[in-house]
Design an enzyme around this catalytic site. Sequence first.
Site, PDB file in Angstrom:
ATOM      1  N   LYS A  69       0.821  -1.201   0.000  1.00 15.05           N
ATOM      2  CA  LYS A  69       0.000   0.000   0.000  1.00 15.05           C
ATOM      3  C   LYS A  69       0.863   1.263   0.000  1.00 15.05           C
ATOM      4  CE  LYS A  69      -3.595  -0.358   2.450  1.00 15.05           C
ATOM      5  NZ  LYS A  69      -4.968  -0.280   2.877  1.00 15.05           N
ATOM      6  N   ARG A  95      -3.465   2.814   8.683  1.00 15.12           N
ATOM      7  CA  ARG A  95      -3.736   1.510   8.045  1.00 15.12           C
ATOM      8  C   ARG A  95      -2.468   0.675   8.023  1.00 15.12           C
ATOM      9  NH1 ARG A  95      -6.525   5.086   4.370  1.00 15.12           N
ATOM     10  NH2 ARG A  95      -8.670   4.417   3.996  1.00 15.12           N
ATOM     11  N   GLY A 115      -8.025  -8.982   5.842  1.00 13.95           N
ATOM     12  CA  GLY A 115      -8.575  -9.232   7.175  1.00 13.95           C
ATOM     13  C   GLY A 115      -7.550  -9.195   8.287  1.00 13.95           C
ATOM     14  N   MET A 134      -5.828  -6.540   9.573  1.00 14.03           N
ATOM     15  CA  MET A 134      -6.185  -5.473  10.502  1.00 14.03           C
ATOM     16  C   MET A 134      -7.077  -4.472   9.798  1.00 14.03           C
ATOM     17  SD  MET A 134      -3.991  -2.594  12.355  1.00 14.03           S
ATOM     18  CE  MET A 134      -4.891  -1.114  12.007  1.00 14.03           C
ATOM     19  N   ARG A 165      -3.860  -1.186  -6.300  1.00 11.01           N
ATOM     20  CA  ARG A 165      -3.060  -2.411  -6.183  1.00 11.01           C
ATOM     21  C   ARG A 165      -3.487  -3.368  -7.286  1.00 11.01           C
ATOM     22  NH1 ARG A 165      -5.931  -4.627  -0.680  1.00 11.01           N
ATOM     23  NH2 ARG A 165      -8.029  -4.364  -1.421  1.00 11.01           N
ATOM     24  N   HIS A 223      -5.842 -46.262  -6.398  1.00 16.29           N
ATOM     25  CA  HIS A 223      -6.566 -46.684  -7.603  1.00 16.29           C
ATOM     26  C   HIS A 223      -7.627 -45.647  -7.997  1.00 16.29           C
ATOM     27  CE1 HIS A 223      -9.828 -48.915  -9.676  1.00 16.29           C
ATOM     28  NE2 HIS A 223      -8.795 -49.383 -10.365  1.00 16.29           N
ATOM     29  N   SER A 283      11.722 -44.243 -19.211  1.00 20.51           N
ATOM     30  CA  SER A 283      10.574 -43.458 -18.749  1.00 20.51           C
ATOM     31  C   SER A 283      10.531 -43.568 -17.224  1.00 20.51           C
ATOM     32  CB  SER A 283       9.286 -44.013 -19.360  1.00 20.51           C
ATOM     33  OG  SER A 283       8.194 -43.289 -18.846  1.00 20.51           O
ATOM     34  N   CYS A 301       6.371 -40.905 -16.743  1.00 22.52           N
ATOM     35  CA  CYS A 301       4.963 -41.287 -16.885  1.00 22.52           C
ATOM     36  C   CYS A 301       4.293 -41.485 -15.529  1.00 22.52           C
ATOM     37  CB  CYS A 301       4.816 -42.516 -17.764  1.00 22.52           C
ATOM     38  SG  CYS A 301       5.644 -43.960 -17.096  1.00 22.52           S
ATOM     39  N   TYR A 347      10.170 -35.572 -22.699  1.00 20.55           N
ATOM     40  CA  TYR A 347       8.717 -35.397 -22.631  1.00 20.55           C
ATOM     41  C   TYR A 347       8.193 -35.725 -21.241  1.00 20.55           C
ATOM     42  CZ  TYR A 347       8.324 -40.505 -22.867  1.00 20.55           C
ATOM     43  OH  TYR A 347       8.424 -41.835 -22.587  1.00 20.55           O
TER      44      TYR A 347
END
Length: 932
Positions: A54, A124, A133, A135, A391, A509, A819, A886, A906
Amino acid sequence: MAKAVKKTKKSAKPVKTAKTAKTAKTAKAAKYVYFFGDGKADGKSEMKNLLGGKGANLAEMVNLGITVPPGFTITTEVCTLYYKNNKRYPKELKAQVEAAMAKVEKIMGKKFGDPNDPLLISVRSGARSSMPGMMETVLNIGLTTKTIPALIKKTNNERFVYDAYRRLLMMYSDVVMEKAAGVEPKEGEAIRQKLEHAMDAMKKQKGYKSDTDLTVDDLKILCDEFKAIIKHTLGKEFPDEPQEQLWGGIGAVFQSWMGRRAVSYRRIEKIPDEWGTAVNVQSMVFGNTGENSGTGVAFTRNPATGEDVFYGEWLPNAQGEDVVAGIRTPYPVNRAGKTADTQHLPSLEESMPQLYKQLFTTQKRLEKHYRDMQDIEFTIEDGRLWMLQTRVGKRNPQAAIRMAVEMMKQKLISKEEAILRIKPDQLDILLHPSVAPVAEKKAIFLARGLPAGPGGATGRVVFTADDAEAWAKKGEKVILVRNETSPEDVHGMHAAEAILTARGGMTSHAALVARGWGKCCIVGCSELVIDVHRKEVHVNGKTLKEGDWITLNGTAGMVYEGQLDLLPADPDKNPWYKELMKWADMVRTLKVRTNADTPGDATVAKNFGAEGIGLCRTEHMFFGPDRIKAMREMILSDTVDERKRALAKLLPYQKKDFIGIFRAMAGFPVTIRLLDPPLHEFVPHTDKELEELAQEMGVPFDKLSAKNKSLHEFNPMLGHRGCRLGITYPEIYEMQAQAIMEAACELAKEKIKVMPEIMIPLVGHVNELQKMREIVVSTANKIQQEYKVKVPYTVGTMIELPRACVTADEIAQIADFYSFGTNDLTQTVYGLSRDDAGRFLPVYIENGILEEDPFISIDQNGVGALMQMAVEKGRKVKKDLKIGICGEHGGEPKSVEFCHKVGLNYVSCSPYRVPIARFAAARAALRNRQKK
Ligand code: PEP
Ligand code: MG
């Protein structure tokens, strides 16, 4: 955990600087207060760490020439020192605050506490990242019995002044005198509630509907009453000294940093305590001085849809809290924001067109400057517009995608930035239906489990797979609720809208199957006590019976009572999503494949952009009613011949499946894994099944039953499975190789491009692979000769045991590709059962022993280190060795990034995760480019 520690170290830096500055004789006094106002600011937006979000943005707005009420920011460093020095401020602070206040007074032409023309201020908090929340704000500081008459004289508005005073009494007693002081009132006895109660009582007594109906005299009485309640409840007088109020407010902000709410928020968001909060002290401007005043909050684009229209709410003659707290229904800021419900309400655009124009231009400038959607607060005091805050605005995932793409097109940001602004998880919401947030907010919570399959689903509870199927056939939407699922439940799982299990972890599973189908699923929901016989489930003191409605939020793992509204998923209709994915594919280097065992799944995945199959689990093909019989026959056979006879029955099924899959993936590689799971997973579970089988095989029941029992293993996951099956029963792998190659040869004859990659599971020693390769190669040669056609194929292995990683150089001499099976690799590296870990891993996470479930995100220091070793060793032997993954991690964004970093070719994941993996791969490529 490790991450938080790292951040902590970094954030400790400013404190050190201050100390050095204090002790070094020649150094200038440390600067703890940063002024802003009247076109000049000591800070700027890059100073978020020191000034909080802020404070930094207020300074930046002033630098941009935007009208902001003058004020100053006390740095986060003061907060850190305050706690370090036993809740004492650095000695320079007071003088610096006084000097800054003098500047503010000069600009405003009023003095704080002046009995003739008092300046009022707000206090603030403002941390580096917003902490909602943490303050609440304290407004109107500086109002005392001495300054009130002067302000009345000045404004000629006695009602306004007393209204401001009652707000100060409410906010200050709540935030400063109760919360910051650590007072923990009993339920319903908080000071704020007591004061609100007194105000409501007065309104009721007078027959008023709204706060604005209260007259001056009412407010005067109310303020006296408030003060008496404060004294009585908190044992202290409300301070009547401006300086005391100011320092009380400042202290409360610092105190609130260690308040319960703030601390738990930081734990969840992994924000280190050492960051501290800044305090912003700013002169008050009033939106409630009359009809020529007002206040509002707005977004530079619509935060719900992402549409590029200025969007906001305002209220005439009101202070900020009236808009956000829902006390009065706010009006739309412009005509564009009106809905059927708000059509009749006056917009700012209509009520104060000149000011609206000014606000519109300011918000455009702010968005252009910050190159992102801004959330702004403004106040109009007697016809003058003041900006109070800007902001980066929060937005929902759909909006985030649209904004990123449109901002790129408007040349506000680059393609790369657009990609980096979207988190891969945000795409998830587009790919699955989700529980409507409005409905979820009001829903009755039942229990929480592991979020195994994302998206939302609603349906009626059923307890068996058969019931699920039967109810679904009647057109009912059902949710299958089980302790855990097994391959025999798949028909019911398929028929159900979602699956909910009491046990099991993220690779159980149920989780694997649900993810494969893109189905909503929650597992390991241990609060469920299921009674299958009575067809009811007990959860948190409630009993749900068969047919009762429940709703699952599989993205968050939440179970709710009743039928909640769902929002549909339709990524193909979303042009911004499609565009973003196109850009992502352009930058990624990692290929993305899918784990699929049926032509249907393969097609879904291809449509999601899969570039091949990385894992076809052949065992999933053996569960159809005819197939399982042949499979059981094979397992329970005593001789090779008997086994071969049973396998011959399975061959045509397998071949047919492979033809379907190859066809669906024509032109792309398809990795087929030979049989992997322990055989006893397939054996009959009941005597009835065993009896039927005995008859079919012409074998005495007792003999078959004894064989069945003999297959029992104490630790099947480490038992007779994977390539060990191929070693002991080579005819199984022979049959599978034959089915693969016959399917491939048939399609090759049709001129369809097939690229089979045959994969051997659970290899720990190179000799295992050597033996299995020989079987595959000799079978493949034989089939090719028979068909008189050549099909290029490769033979590789899964790397899913620690020994395979350590000896990856030996294995690479035999393997055409690797893999990583990170499900088993995690299980074996950690010594954690993947089936049972769901019972205790959540406790590890809760206690911070592990930051994350290693079955969800690769444990980079352990499992990841072994993967890296395997990649290096493998490529030392074969420079271009193709390596993929995989395991379930292949669709998890952080793991995808890790795979990119260690040089995999991959990743392979369930069909519905393919877009997320593609996107994560693009972000990984960009982030690594940035690092270089
Ligand atoms: C693995 O172990 O990571 C793997 C993909 O194989 P499965 O889950 O079938 O054991
Ligand atoms: Mg495995």
